[in-house]
Design a protein around this motif. Structure first.
Motif, PDB file in Angstrom:
ATOM      1  N   GLY A   1       0.765  -1.232   0.000  1.00  8.75           N
ATOM      2  CA  GLY A   1       0.000   0.000   0.000  1.00  8.75           C
ATOM      3  C   GLY A   1       0.793   1.277   0.000  1.00  8.75           C
ATOM      4  O   GLY A   1       0.239   2.350  -0.249  1.00  8.75           O
ATOM      5  N   ASN A   2       2.104   1.188   0.250  1.00  3.55           N
ATOM      6  CA  ASN A   2       2.917   2.406   0.321  1.00  3.55           C
ATOM      7  C   ASN A   2       3.736   2.626  -0.949  1.00  3.55           C
ATOM      8  O   ASN A   2       4.724   3.361  -0.953  1.00  3.55           O
ATOM      9  N   GLU A   3       3.309   2.040  -2.043  1.00  7.10           N
ATOM     10  CA  GLU A   3       4.093   2.051  -3.278  1.00  7.10           C
ATOM     11  C   GLU A   3       4.342   3.466  -3.821  1.00  7.10           C
ATOM     12  O   GLU A   3       5.453   3.778  -4.247  1.00  7.10           O
ATOM     13  N   LYS A   4       3.323   4.288  -3.818  1.00  5.71           N
ATOM     14  CA  LYS A   4       3.468   5.620  -4.404  1.00  5.71           C
ATOM     15  C   LYS A   4       4.498   6.439  -3.634  1.00  5.71           C
ATOM     16  O   LYS A   4       5.330   7.141  -4.239  1.00  5.71           O
ATOM     17  N   ALA A   5       4.469   6.368  -2.316  1.00  4.10           N
ATOM     18  CA  ALA A   5       5.454   7.101  -1.517  1.00  4.10           C
ATOM     19  C   ALA A   5       6.862   6.591  -1.792  1.00  4.10           C
ATOM     20  O   ALA A   5       7.819   7.375  -1.876  1.00  4.10           O
ATOM     21  N   VAL A   6       7.013   5.280  -1.935  1.00  2.00           N
ATOM     22  CA  VAL A   6       8.334   4.712  -2.251  1.00  2.00           C
ATOM     23  C   VAL A   6       8.836   5.263  -3.579  1.00  2.00           C
ATOM     24  O   VAL A   6      10.001   5.669  -3.701  1.00  2.00           O
ATOM     25  N   LEU A   7       7.970   5.283  -4.579  1.00  8.36           N
ATOM     26  CA  LEU A   7       8.365   5.785  -5.890  1.00  8.36           C
ATOM     27  C   LEU A   7       8.707   7.270  -5.845  1.00  8.36           C
ATOM     28  O   LEU A   7       9.669   7.712  -6.480  1.00  8.36           O
ATOM     29  N   GLU A   8       7.939   8.045  -5.082  1.00 14.69           N
ATOM     30  CA  GLU A   8       8.221   9.476  -4.993  1.00 14.69           C
ATOM     31  C   GLU A   8       9.568   9.731  -4.318  1.00 14.69           C
ATOM     32  O   GLU A   8      10.215  10.745  -4.592  1.00 14.69           O
ATOM     33  N   GLY A   9       9.995   8.810  -3.481  1.00 16.91           N
ATOM     34  CA  GLY A   9      11.310   8.926  -2.863  1.00 16.91           C
ATOM     35  C   GLY A   9      12.422   8.341  -3.707  1.00 16.91           C
ATOM     36  O   GLY A   9      13.584   8.294  -3.274  1.00 16.91           O
ATOM     37  N   ALA A  10      12.081   7.894  -4.923  1.00 18.71           N
ATOM     38  CA  ALA A  10      13.080   7.274  -5.807  1.00 18.71           C
ATOM     39  C   ALA A  10      13.106   7.908  -7.185  1.00 18.71           C
ATOM     40  O   ALA A  10      13.771   7.395  -8.092  1.00 18.71           O
ATOM     41  N   LEU A  11      12.430   9.043  -7.361  1.00 18.99           N
ATOM     42  CA  LEU A  11      12.275   9.613  -8.706  1.00 18.99           C
ATOM     43  C   LEU A  11      13.593  10.038  -9.331  1.00 18.99           C
ATOM     44  O   LEU A  11      13.785   9.904 -10.548  1.00 18.99           O
ATOM     45  N   ARG A  12      14.516  10.552  -8.530  1.00 17.64           N
ATOM     46  CA  ARG A  12      15.818  10.930  -9.105  1.00 17.64           C
ATOM     47  C   ARG A  12      16.544   9.699  -9.639  1.00 17.64           C
ATOM     48  O   ARG A  12      17.166   9.745 -10.704  1.00 17.64           O
ATOM     49  N   THR A  13      16.451   8.608  -8.889  1.00 16.57           N
ATOM     50  CA  THR A  13      17.088   7.364  -9.325  1.00 16.57           C
ATOM     51  C   THR A  13      16.423   6.842 -10.587  1.00 16.57           C
ATOM     52  O   THR A  13      17.098   6.401 -11.531  1.00 16.57           O
ATOM     53  N   LEU A  14      15.092   6.887 -10.652  1.00 14.76           N
ATOM     54  CA  LEU A  14      14.377   6.408 -11.829  1.00 14.76           C
ATOM     55  C   LEU A  14      14.721   7.237 -13.058  1.00 14.76           C
ATOM     56  O   LEU A  14      15.004   6.687 -14.133  1.00 14.76           O
ATOM     57  N   ASP A  15      14.719   8.552 -12.914  1.00 16.57           N
ATOM     58  CA  ASP A  15      14.995   9.413 -14.065  1.00 16.57           C
ATOM     59  C   ASP A  15      16.439   9.294 -14.536  1.00 16.57           C
ATOM     60  O   ASP A  15      16.726   9.431 -15.729  1.00 16.57           O
ATOM     61  N   ARG A  16      17.348   9.025 -13.623  1.00 22.28           N
ATOM     62  CA  ARG A  16      18.763   8.931 -13.985  1.00 22.28           C
ATOM     63  C   ARG A  16      19.118   7.574 -14.595  1.00 22.28           C
ATOM     64  O   ARG A  16      19.776   7.497 -15.632  1.00 22.28           O
ATOM     65  N   ASP A  17      18.656   6.465 -13.966  1.00 16.34           N
ATOM     66  CA  ASP A  17      19.104   5.132 -14.367  1.00 16.34           C
ATOM     67  C   ASP A  17      18.083   4.341 -15.174  1.00 16.34           C
ATOM     68  O   ASP A  17      18.430   3.317 -15.772  1.00 16.34           O
ATOM     69  N   LEU A  18      16.810   4.758 -15.167  1.00 16.02           N
ATOM     70  CA  LEU A  18      15.744   4.046 -15.863  1.00 16.02           C
ATOM     71  C   LEU A  18      15.750   2.546 -15.557  1.00 16.02           C
ATOM     72  O   LEU A  18      15.770   1.694 -16.469  1.00 16.02           O
ATOM     73  N   PRO A  19      15.722   2.177 -14.288  1.00  7.23           N
ATOM     74  CA  PRO A  19      15.713   0.754 -13.955  1.00  7.23           C
ATOM     75  C   PRO A  19      14.386   0.101 -14.308  1.00  7.23           C
ATOM     76  O   PRO A  19      13.337   0.762 -14.351  1.00  7.23           O
ATOM     77  N   ALA A  20      14.403  -1.188 -14.552  1.00  7.85           N
ATOM     78  CA  ALA A  20      13.166  -1.957 -14.639  1.00  7.85           C
ATOM     79  C   ALA A  20      12.570  -2.036 -13.234  1.00  7.85           C
ATOM     80  O   ALA A  20      13.299  -2.068 -12.233  1.00  7.85           O
ATOM     81  N   LEU A  21      11.241  -2.076 -13.156  1.00  5.00           N
ATOM     82  CA  LEU A  21      10.547  -2.084 -11.867  1.00  5.00           C
ATOM     83  C   LEU A  21       9.558  -3.241 -11.824  1.00  5.00           C
ATOM     84  O   LEU A  21       8.836  -3.484 -12.793  1.00  5.00           O
TER      85      LEU A  21
END
Length: 267
Positions: free
Chosen positions: A152-172
């Motif tokens: 249930g806390n997925e959105k908060a986790v993603l919001e705390g990882a946006l710099r990592t996602l935008d920089r590395d484009l990892p698979a999720l």
């Protein structure tokens, strides 16, 4: 309470961890299908919600390093004992800001059932304060894969990882359940950051756009209450899909497994 929930606390935790590693690929076929989507030269994989480590151990065999985030203290200690040396365990919950958060548990549970969450639901009766971190603050580099299972806390986790996602484009790979909270905000967030979802309802990956996840979960909700052992038995009934693979646009899981019509439509 399921059989696994009754028997699990009677076994040494390292034994539970070994059992989880063996049976989980049947419980979550996405784990058995890692070759379809896991980066072949993975530098860093992140396992958010490590539990007893069935994903972390598989990641460790395929990655240079693994970072496993697990907030339940006794589970984090178990992971440190049973995972390979290239796994770093962070005893904390992942969220959208660093600090302290309340982790909630069902009655009679201290984390072994895998139902603890920072988002309190009607099944939760008691909680403990835990450290909270963001993925971005961990200073990780070359992140190629992130798995998120946080009830249930997925959105908060993603919001705390946006710099990592935008920089590395990892698979999720993210566990999403409409019975816990709406999934559309998470899908919309990832779409805005260049991701597209895929699901594995049988042996073939389908675009999330072509699969009504909420309706499927509503129709198979009874399966989710059966517990791990009953759900891995042969002929146990329909599968309950609650894991969604998100890949950057232009990437797709194992093209050989996609139906021909999907390949033509989504090139």
């Amino acid at each position: 309470m399921t059989l696994a929930a009754r028997v699990g606390p009677l076994l040494p935790e390292h034994v539970v961890g070994r059992i989880a590693q063996l049976v989980y690929p049947r419980f979550e076929p996405e784990l058995a299908h890692l070759d379809d989507y896991f980066p072949r030269r993975c530098h860093t994989a992140v396992d958010i919600g490590g539990w007893y480590g069935p994903w972390s151990r598989r990641f460790a065999a395929r990655s240079r390093s693994v970072v496993t985030i697990e907030p339940v203290p006794h589970l984090a200690r178990t992971l440190e004992r049973i995972t390979p040396p290239n796994v770093r365990v962070v005893q904390a919950a992942a969220g959208d800001h660093p600090g302290t958060a309340r982790l909630w548990f069902p009655a009679g549970d201290t984390g072994a059932r895998g139902l603890s969450s920072l988002v309190r639901r009607d099944i939760h009766t008691h909680g403990v304060d835990v450290r909270q971190v963001t993925v971005d603050e961990l200073g990780l580099r070359d992140v190629d894969f992130i798995k998120i299972d946080v009830d249930g806390n997925e959105k908060a986790v993603l919001e705390g990882a946006l710099r990592t996602l935008d920089r590395d484009l990892p698979a999720l790979l993210i566990e999403l359940e409409a019975r816990i909270q709406p999934t559309a905000p998470i899908v919309d967030l990832l779409t805005a950051h260049g991701y597209r979802g895929w699901v594995l309802p049988s042996s073939t990956w389908l675009p999330l756009d072509d699969f009504d996840l909420a309706t499927h979960q509503h129709d198979t909700a009874h399966v989710a209450s059966l517990g791990l052992l009953r759900r891995i038995l042969p002929f146990s009934g329909p599968r309950y899909v609650n894991s969604v693979l998100f890949l950057p646009h232009g990437r797709r899981p194992s093209p050989a497994r996609l139906p021909a019509a999907s390949l033509r439509t989504h090139r």
